[in-house]
Design a protein around this motif. Structure first.
Motif, PDB file in Angstrom:
ATOM      1  N   SER A   1       0.934  -1.269   0.152  1.00 38.96           N
ATOM      2  CA  SER A   1      -0.115  -0.146   0.040  1.00 38.96           C
ATOM      3  C   SER A   1       1.004   1.287  -0.043  1.00 38.96           C
ATOM      4  O   SER A   1       1.688   1.512   0.899  1.00 38.96           O
ATOM      5  N   ILE A   2       0.868   2.073  -1.037  1.00 42.02           N
ATOM      6  CA  ILE A   2       1.538   3.421  -1.174  1.00 42.02           C
ATOM      7  C   ILE A   2       0.327   4.364  -1.244  1.00 42.02           C
ATOM      8  O   ILE A   2      -0.434   4.757  -2.246  1.00 42.02           O
ATOM      9  N   PRO A   3      -0.190   4.756   0.020  1.00 42.71           N
ATOM     10  CA  PRO A   3      -1.041   5.888   0.110  1.00 42.71           C
ATOM     11  C   PRO A   3      -0.916   7.103  -0.593  1.00 42.71           C
ATOM     12  O   PRO A   3       0.296   7.697  -0.322  1.00 42.71           O
ATOM     13  N   LEU A   4      -1.621   7.700  -1.188  1.00 40.72           N
ATOM     14  CA  LEU A   4      -1.473   9.135  -1.505  1.00 40.72           C
ATOM     15  C   LEU A   4      -2.174  10.070  -0.913  1.00 40.72           C
ATOM     16  O   LEU A   4      -3.262  10.379  -0.761  1.00 40.72           O
TER      17      LEU A   4
ATOM     18  N   GLU B   1      -4.734  -5.036  -5.520  1.00 37.46           N
ATOM     19  CA  GLU B   1      -4.372  -5.370  -3.845  1.00 37.46           C
ATOM     20  C   GLU B   1      -5.726  -5.167  -3.218  1.00 37.46           C
ATOM     21  O   GLU B   1      -6.005  -5.855  -2.217  1.00 37.46           O
ATOM     22  N   LEU B   2      -6.517  -4.064  -3.516  1.00 40.86           N
ATOM     23  CA  LEU B   2      -7.888  -3.602  -2.960  1.00 40.86           C
ATOM     24  C   LEU B   2      -8.564  -4.785  -2.918  1.00 40.86           C
ATOM     25  O   LEU B   2      -9.598  -5.236  -2.045  1.00 40.86           O
ATOM     26  N   LYS B   3      -8.776  -5.332  -4.065  1.00 39.12           N
ATOM     27  CA  LYS B   3      -9.537  -6.454  -4.538  1.00 39.12           C
ATOM     28  C   LYS B   3      -9.452  -7.730  -3.682  1.00 39.12           C
ATOM     29  O   LYS B   3     -10.190  -8.490  -3.219  1.00 39.12           O
TER      30      LYS B   3
ATOM     31  N   ILE C   1     -17.048   0.023  -7.101  1.00 36.64           N
ATOM     32  CA  ILE C   1     -16.402   0.468  -5.677  1.00 36.64           C
ATOM     33  C   ILE C   1     -14.917   0.183  -5.521  1.00 36.64           C
ATOM     34  O   ILE C   1     -14.275   1.236  -5.118  1.00 36.64           O
ATOM     35  N   VAL C   2     -14.400  -0.831  -6.002  1.00 35.01           N
ATOM     36  CA  VAL C   2     -12.932  -0.971  -5.672  1.00 35.01           C
ATOM     37  C   VAL C   2     -12.269  -0.156  -6.833  1.00 35.01           C
ATOM     38  O   VAL C   2     -11.455   0.438  -6.506  1.00 35.01           O
TER      39      VAL C   2
END
Length: 573
Positions: free
Chosen positions: A358-361, A421-423, A514-515
């Motif tokens: 996870s690389i959050p922005l 990744e989210l899926k 949504i994903v």
């Protein structure tokens, strides 16, 4: 006196002709299919004035005797079926015995035909009535010339489209039949000019290049799959290549071209996540299934079929397309030469499961770069056979390799990484949420409020939590961890985007939307300037995960340019 009467034969024939002969292309189709069923190895098709003035089909098939040629001008006269059982095991393109009689009843027709053993015959027919029968000396085969189509049915003639439209419909049919029978040599003549000739050497690839004017097959993926009694082969376009806003499907069942909206749908489903909304890929597919499992007798023009095991057939087609696209990704990854070996793979997996997954922005560009750099320092990269040249237009990463360069859309690539990744997290139920520092108030309508209440459990699965804040507002309390550093406005925009999709009844489709929204809002943006280390980390992430090479919306994110193409442009080769 009663009101009901038996219609005269002439009127009955014209009504029947209306079912089979809708327009000039219907005539071409029926005559060419008869030529193929007759075993022709060469077929010459000629039209004048969109087929209204002349349609001519000449073949070197087995031909007809005088008796058969005369009998063929009657309705339901056929050599292709003998009994009811044959209707459930049809192997020929034609079978009803209606075509010749129907065409003859609404045109002026000349038939010239001869078998290997018999003397040839010439027959002239007008409006379904035989006007002349003469002996004819000519080569084995059949020539049928249809003049003045619909001359005696002015109402039908009035509804024909323009010459250009009718011609294009005929050209489209000829393309389809040529694709289905590459072992037959076809010639097509339009208004006295030869448009194309195929060799009949059986090489479908040559026909595709010639008829679709695409130069080469580089933008197509070869497809082949077998499962039990089902076999499919053909070509589909690479994601982002040869797409159109209109359907461009060439689908054949046992070499018969068919139109089936369900097949069109499963083709698009096979491309799910690889094709922009509203676009269609080029698909040229040939399905072979047992003859007794497909009913071709459900439409007067035989262009629709029904499958006995429809669900299984459609699933087979969709799965075959998905496998072909996945294999294409593998080919590109292998050609680029990325690989992971030994303890390096374990180390990468270990890091991936922590920070790199996870690389959050954040809302701040500087904070975004800081976080990405922190991940880079903890990331043990794959042994690189590439060099990061740099970033152009603040969005495209240029990579140099041994014999090619890659141009990567950083935003689209990162979006695909986050989507996958989210899926996975949603599937495993491991999507975490965090409490927002300052509760966010969002205005909603009465209808949206009802939908939120109805889909509350689903949205909680995606790590959102909220409470009512008056009749037309909600207060967002918790959001997915990926959005920890977002400001209030960005979170509100994301929530509203999800709200706009929430009335989708198909649960699987809704979850995917949504994903996609979550992924779209949580990645590196176009305009984010990256350091060389950050670029290398992103590239390694792409090839470590072997992700599909399009963003979740279907846009390609990688462009390969071979060294040879560059040298050719600069005339060094």
């Amino acid at each position: 006196m009663g009101k009901i009467i038996l219609l005269p034969e002439e009127i009955r024939n014209k009504i029947a002709a209306g079912e089979v002969v809708e327009r000039p292309v219907s005539v071409v189709k029926e005559l060419v299919e008869n030529s193929i069923d007759a075993g022709a190895k060469r077929v010459v098709i000629e039209i004048i004035n969109g087929g209204e003035t002349l349609i001519s089909v000449l073949d070197d098939g087995e031909g007809m005797s005088k008796e058969d040629a005369i009998l063929a001008l009657n309705r339901y006269a056929t050599s292709k079926i003998k009994n009811e059982q044959d209707l459930y095991n049809i192997k020929t393109l034609g079978f009803r015995g209606e075509a010749l009689a129907s065409i003859a009843s609404v045109s002026k027709m000349e038939i010239r035909t001869r078998t290997e053993e018999d003397e040839g015959v010439f027959i002239r027919v007008e409006g379904g009535i035989i006007k002349e029968i003469q002996p004819w000396q000519g080569a084995k085969g059949t020539s049928i010339r249809v003049y003045d189509l619909f001359y005696n049915v002015p109402a039908r003639r009035k509804f024909l489209k323009s010459k250009a439209t009718e011609t294009n419909l005929i050209v489209d049919f000829v393309k389809r039949i040529v694709l289905a029978f590459p072992e037959i040599s076809f010639s097509f003549i339009q208004d006295g000019k030869s448009k194309f000739i195929t060799s009949g050497n059986g090489k479908r690839e040559e026909i595709i290049v010639k008829l679709f004017d695409i130069g080469s097959l580089e933008d197509l993926i070869s497809l082949e799959n077998k499962e039990g009694d089902y076999f499919i082969e053909g070509f589909i376009s690479k994601p982002g290549k040869l797409v159109s806003l209109k359907p461009q499907d060439y689908f054949f069942v046992n070499r018969r071209w068919v139109r089936n909206n369900l097949i069109l749908h499963v083709v698009k489903e096979g491309y799910k996540g690889r094709l922009l909304e509203g676009y269609y890929p080029l698909s040229i597919l040939f399905l072979s299934i047992p003859y007794n499992e497909v009913d071709v007798n459900v439409h007067p023009t035989k262009r629709e079929v029904k499958f006995e095991k429809e669900k299984e057939v459609l699933a087979f087609i969709e799965n075959s397309i998905r496998i072909a696209l996945q294999n294409q990704d593998k080919i590109l990854y292998e050609s680029i030469g990325f690989g992971i070996k030994g303890d390096r793979k374990d180390k990468i997996s270990e890091v991936s499961n922590s920070k790199l997954e996870s690389i959050p922005l954040p809302f701040s560009l500087e904070e975004s770069k800081k976080r990405l750099s922190e991940n880079v320092r903890e990331y043990m990269p794959i042994k690189s056979d590439f060099r990061v040249v740099g970033q152009i237009f603040d969005n495209y990463i240029i990579i140099e390799m041994k014999d090619k360069i890659l141009i990567i859309d950083q935003n689209a690539a990162h979006e695909r990484i986050k989507y996958e990744e989210l899926k996975k997290k949603v599937c495993l139920g491991t999507l975490q949420n965090v409490e927002v520092l300052f509760p966010i108030i969002v205005e909603i309508s009465k209808e949206e409020k009802e939908l939120l209440d109805k889909k509350k459990e689903l949205l909680e699965k995606f790590a959102f939590s909220w409470e009512d804040f008056g009749p037309y507002h909600v207060r967002i309390l918790r959001v997915p961890y990926e959005f920890l550093n977002f400001d209030s406005k960005n979170i509100e925009n994301l929530f509203k985007e999800i709200l706009s999709d929430i009335n989708e009844e198909n649960l699987s489709l809704l979850e995917d939307k949504i994903v996609r929204s979550l992924a779209c809002h949580s990645v590196i943006r176009s305009g984010n300037i990256l350091t060389p280390e950050e670029m290398e980390a992103l590239v390694n992430m792409i090839f470590e995960e072997k992700i599909p090479l399009t963003c979740p919306h279907g846009r390609p994110f990688i462009w390969e340019i071979k060294k040879g193409e560059i040298e050719k442009y600069f005339q060094r080769k």
